[in-house]
Design a protein around this motif. Structure first.
Motif, short mmCIF file in Angstrom:
data_model
loop_
_atom_site.label_atom_id
_atom_site.label_comp_id
_atom_site.label_asym_id
_atom_site.label_seq_id
_atom_site.Cartn_x
_atom_site.Cartn_y
_atom_site.Cartn_z
N TRP A 277 -8.62 -4.61 -5.91
CA TRP A 277 -9.52 -3.80 -5.28
C TRP A 277 -9.02 -3.50 -3.97
O TRP A 277 -9.28 -2.44 -3.29
CB TRP A 277 -10.69 -3.96 -5.53
CG TRP A 277 -11.32 -3.45 -6.57
CD1 TRP A 277 -12.21 -2.06 -6.67
CD2 TRP A 277 -11.41 -3.63 -7.92
NE1 TRP A 277 -12.48 -1.67 -8.04
CE2 TRP A 277 -12.08 -2.78 -8.74
CE3 TRP A 277 -10.95 -4.91 -8.59
CZ2 TRP A 277 -12.02 -3.10 -10.20
CZ3 TRP A 277 -11.17 -5.00 -10.05
CH2 TRP A 277 -11.76 -4.25 -10.72
N SER A 280 -5.95 -0.86 -4.37
CA SER A 280 -6.44 0.22 -4.89
C SER A 280 -6.28 1.09 -3.77
O SER A 280 -6.79 1.17 -2.63
CB SER A 280 -7.77 0.20 -5.49
OG SER A 280 -8.20 1.45 -5.84
N SER A 285 -11.67 3.88 -2.05
CA SER A 285 -11.08 2.52 -1.84
C SER A 285 -11.15 2.13 -0.37
O SER A 285 -11.20 3.18 0.51
CB SER A 285 -9.83 2.45 -2.46
OG SER A 285 -8.81 3.33 -1.72
N ASN A 453 -10.03 3.67 -12.81
CA ASN A 453 -8.39 4.08 -12.94
C ASN A 453 -8.48 4.73 -14.32
O ASN A 453 -8.58 4.36 -15.50
CB ASN A 453 -7.47 2.79 -13.20
CG ASN A 453 -6.17 3.02 -13.20
OD1 ASN A 453 -5.64 4.21 -13.55
ND2 ASN A 453 -5.26 2.27 -12.88
N ALA A 516 -1.78 2.06 -9.24
CA ALA A 516 -2.83 2.51 -10.32
C ALA A 516 -2.12 2.56 -11.77
O ALA A 516 -2.33 2.05 -12.68
CB ALA A 516 -3.58 4.16 -10.09
N GLN A 519 -1.60 -1.07 -12.66
CA GLN A 519 -2.80 -1.76 -13.24
C GLN A 519 -2.96 -1.13 -14.67
O GLN A 519 -3.66 -1.81 -15.54
CB GLN A 519 -4.06 -1.20 -12.52
CG GLN A 519 -3.96 -1.86 -11.09
CD GLN A 519 -5.27 -1.57 -10.46
OE1 GLN A 519 -5.77 -0.22 -10.63
NE2 GLN A 519 -5.80 -2.07 -9.23
#
Length: 845
Positions: A277, A280, A285, A453, A516, A519
């Motif tokens: 996080w 992010s 964020s 996301n 992102a 991820q």
């Protein structure tokens, strides 16, 4: 298997063998490469205190020959000779050795790895030579920003701890000539390099029965001993402190470092949750808040030390000029965010997305990357107890909130300012001052979890559609793609090179989405190839069209902030930085420098972006995507900026035969990269050059690094840089000038040419090994990259297979002829160095 879940064959089967060795095995499908990783549970903190660097030194020595394999037949030349990859790493409490090779030579590679760990030669003459390599590495680390930051943090600990001591090793601490040192070296090896102190991880397309049988052979036998109990000293930074460190060439940086102790085992996973996080960049964020305030460009969490529930955790922020003036506010904001994340954030939502991220990321990993993931104590597994991780996160938060962090500001300014803090025990000179940060206001931050996301859950409506776009090359993949795919786009510019800095603007705009994408299991690259730009997406196939669709707006209309960030990035790229090895910076400049168009400094704005896209022509390659995505992908491509135009045969720009580009000035270290492009891009010529590079790689490394001791950063290999392919030679040295480095390369080429006149059995064996065309057909990533590189050069998709076939039938005469062409610069020589050209044959740019 549900979309995004982990296939059972990517989970390791674990056993403990009779000799104490802990074994983890992942069976891969046929056609995969194979990898092994050995973790020795001993590192820099376990070495005798009177000989700093001994553990790191031993790691180097193990590669220099063993009882069953001389240095020239050992793991490194063997792996390099089969186009594999290998490395090793000494950390504070463990040392890793790892490689990846074609599956058909895995057994021989593993024998060499285990034999060198168990029965190294430790020849004293070789030790003397290798000590000079460590001396060069020590000198380079003395200018490395991250190394100096960790040394500075170590000075602020409240009690003596190995983290604050010197462990790098250099000429003074590695007393090879001393019998006491030799006894300590051999004693350290005997104490830790045995089955009870090691674990072996293997990922290979064979059965575990075959592996167990292989481990019974003489070369794989390990000494038998019990695991060693190791103690830890208390780790504290009771008072906290604010420090200001000057590092030449460093960009402004702020570190918040926390010394933590007595935490539960699950804290490693809790830290990984927190790091996900922190990275992010979505709305809501911490990173987005810091950017919108104008304070910071990027954030990350790193853990320079962790062992047995204690460690140093660093939150690192890349500051803007405005951020430098608001460091007190930034510290308050970060600490407020940490309190929210560890005690107030909704745990079920947090954990659910984290699990999705980890599941998706595992799907596309190569064998070696899988092993490096599973060996990490921070690795999430499907069986981990989420509630235990939650409790560990709350415990971690309590310590973070109750601690006074070490606050370290880093920049490259200040001239000859002399710091008021010395730290001789770190082994590095620190130009550092203590300081007092501005007092923060009582700003109230309202934190929330960032937006979820969308690439983890959204899917495009599947539709099979005939490929109707002439600019799109669609290739099926016959092997097991494991749900992976590759997508490449290139924009060619018909009206000359775009304005200088415009690529940097788009890079900054896309960079905000790289986390992102990662991820969601997608690697995103955006490269400046000089005369063209390339966007590459590789990973989870279902997400590729979706990611590309969402990036269209960023490409067509970059946000305003991207123009400011792009200008800064463009200015920073004009001079070498302290955050990356110099030869890597030189390598990255080669494709751009090979474009002969003059830099245009027109104003960078949205009108400039529109003008560039009006004159752009794009083509694309998709490899391994399922047919149901052919419709959605073509819909997205239809909206792509620029005009669709199939790639035509490349008319390679003519360059001067000898071209010299200068980047930076001579300093404490000199670096030079020599790129020798192919004279002709035919399959037979490229095959001979690839074989030549494979033959030279270990010999070049041995001659310039070990024998001449020029430095620790030395390599050569076949590379494609932009639209041209060839052989790269790269050296970074604390002792030799750029002219001397070039002279050593030319001398090496002359002697290597002589060695081919009467080729040895090893040379003939390496040539006969060749390259299997089947390897490309099974490995999606290798095939996609090879086909894309061929298309960049104006060649068809069958070119890589033709090259592999030609390699399998290569001969010495063809290699000798191409070495002659290389030495004669038939395809040209292009040097990038931090110094001017040494003589008049070079045209300087």
């Amino acid at each position: 298997m549900t979309p995004g879940s982990i296939p059972s064959d990517l989970l390791a089967v674990r056993r403990t063998l009779a000799n104490g060795l802990r074994l983890a095995f992942i069976q891969l499908p046929a056609g995969s490469q194979a990898a092994a990783l050995v973790r020795v549970h001993a590192g820099a903190h376990d070495a005798p205190g009177e000989y700093p660097g001994l553990a790191h030194f031993l790691e180097h020595l193990l590669f220099l020959g063993s009882r069953a394999y001389a240095a020239t037949e050992s793991l490194m030349p063997f792996v390099q000779g089969h186009a594999g990859q290998l490395n090793a790493s000494t950390r504070e409490r463990h040392t890793d050795f790892f490689f990846q090779v074609p599956a058909d030579v895995f057994d021989e590679a593993l024998k060499r790895l285990l034999d060198m760990l168990a029965r190294p030669l430790l020849d004293e003459a070789a030790q003397l030579r290798e000590r000079e390599v460590l001396q060069a590495e020590f000198l380079a680390r003395g200018r490395d920003r991250e190394t100096l930051c960790d040394a500075a943090i170590g000075t602020a600990l409240s009690a003596p701890h190995p983290f604050s001591a010197f462990h790098a090793g250099n000429r003074d601490t590695l007393v090879v000539e001393s019998p006491a040192f030799q006894q300590a070296l051999k004693g350290y090896h005997q104490r830790f390099y045995h089955g009870g102190q090691m674990e072996l991880l293997v990922a290979a397309p064979c059965g575990i029965e075959h592996l167990l049988e292989l481990l019974q052979c003489a070369e794989c036998q390990l000494p038998v001993a019990h695991a060693v109990a190791r103690q830890t000293a208390p780790l504290r930074a009771d008072d906290g402190v604010a420090l200001h460190l000057q590092v030449e060439g460093a960009r402004p940086l702020l570190d918040l470092a926390f010394a933590l102790d007595g935490l539960p085992d699950e804290t490693c996973v809790a830290l990984d949750v927190l790091a996900s996080w922190l990275a992010s960049q979505a709305s809501g964020s911490l990173c987005r808040a810091m950017r919108e305030a104008g304070w910071c460009e990027a954030l990350m969490l790193r853990v320079p030390y962790w062992y047995d529930g204690q460690g140093v955790v660093v939150l690192e922020l890349q500051l803007t000029e405005q951020g430098m003036a608001n460091r007190g506010e930034i510290v308050a904001a970060v600490r407020s965010w940490l309190r929210y994340m560890t005690s107030q954030a909704p745990w079920p939502e947090l954990w659910d997305e984290y699990v999705q991220i980890r599941q998706r990321g595992l799907l596309g990993k190569e064998p070696l990357a899988l092993l490096r993931y599973w060996v990490d104590p921070a690795a999430w597994t499907p069986t981990i107890d989420a509630e235990r991780v939650h409790r560990a996160l709350r415990t971690l938060g309590t310590q973070l909130d109750g601690s006074k962090p070490i606050i370290l500001t880093v920049d490259g300014e200040g001239g000859d300012r002399r710091g008021d803090i010395t730290a001789p025990h770190t082994g590095f000179a620190l130009n550092m001052l203590s300081e007092r940060l501005p007092v923060a206001t009582n700003q109230a931050w309202q934190w929330q979890l960032p937006e979820r996301n969308p690439w983890l859950s959204r899917q495009m409506q599947p539709r099979v559609s005939p490929v109707a776009l002439p600019a799109l090359c669609w290739l099926e993949h016959g092997g097991d793609s494991r749900g992976q795919g590759a997508l490449y786009l290139r924009w060619r510019f018909t009206t000359g090179r775009p304005p200088a800095g415009l690529w940097h603007v788009l890079y900054v705009a896309l960079r905000a989405h790289t986390v992102a994408a990662a991820q969601a299991g997608v690697e995103l690259r955006f490269d400046d190839l000089g005369g063209s730009w390339c966007l590459a997406l590789f990973g989870y196939a279902e997400a590729l069209p979706l990611v590309l669709q969402d990036l269209l707006d960023e490409l067509k209309q970059p946000p305003v902030a991207a123009f400011d960030g792009g200008r800064r990035l463009f200015d920073e790229a004009k001079v070498p930085g302290a955050d990356e090895l110099l030869i890597r910076q030189l390598l990255r400049r080669l494709p751009v420098l090979e474009s002969s168009a003059a830099e245009d400094n027109r104003i960078l704005d949205r009108r400039a972006v529109e003008r560039v896209w009006q004159g752009a022509r794009w083509d694309a390659l998709a490899v391994g995507l399922p047919a149901r995505l052919s419709g959605p992908l073509q819909d997205v491509l239809a909206a792509m900026p620029g005009l669709a135009e199939p790639a035509a045969e490349q008319h390679t720009e003519r360059f001067p035969r000898y071209l010299w580009s200068r980047f930076g000035d001579p300093g404490a270290e000199n670096a030079l990269v020599l790129f020798c492009p192919l004279p002709v891009r035919s399959a037979s010529v490229e095959a001979a050059w690839r074989l030549l590079a494979r033959l030279m790689e270990s010999a070049f490394f041995r001659r310039l690094r070990s024998e001449l001791q020029l430095g620790y950063a030395v390599f050569c290999g076949f590379r494609q840089l932009g639209e041209r392919a060839g052989i790269v030679f790269a050296v970074q040295s604390p002792s030799a000038s750029a002219a001397e480095i070039l002279g050593h390369i030319e001398t090496f080429l002359e002697s290597f040419s002589a060695s081919l006149e009467v080729p040895s059995d090893k040379v003939l064996e390496a040539i006969s090994a060749g390259e299997s065309p089947n390897g490309l057909s099974h490995d999606l990533r290798r095939r996609a990259e090879a086909v894309w590189q061929a298309r960049l050069a104006g060649l068809d998709a069958e070119h890589p297979v033709a090259v592999a076939a030609a390699m399998s039938t290569g001969d010495v005469s063809a290699i000798k002829a191409q070495l002659h062409a290389l030495r004669a610069a038939d395809g040209g020589w292009h040097v990038v160095a931090n110094a001017g050209a040494p003589d008049g044959r070079w045209q300087q740019r």
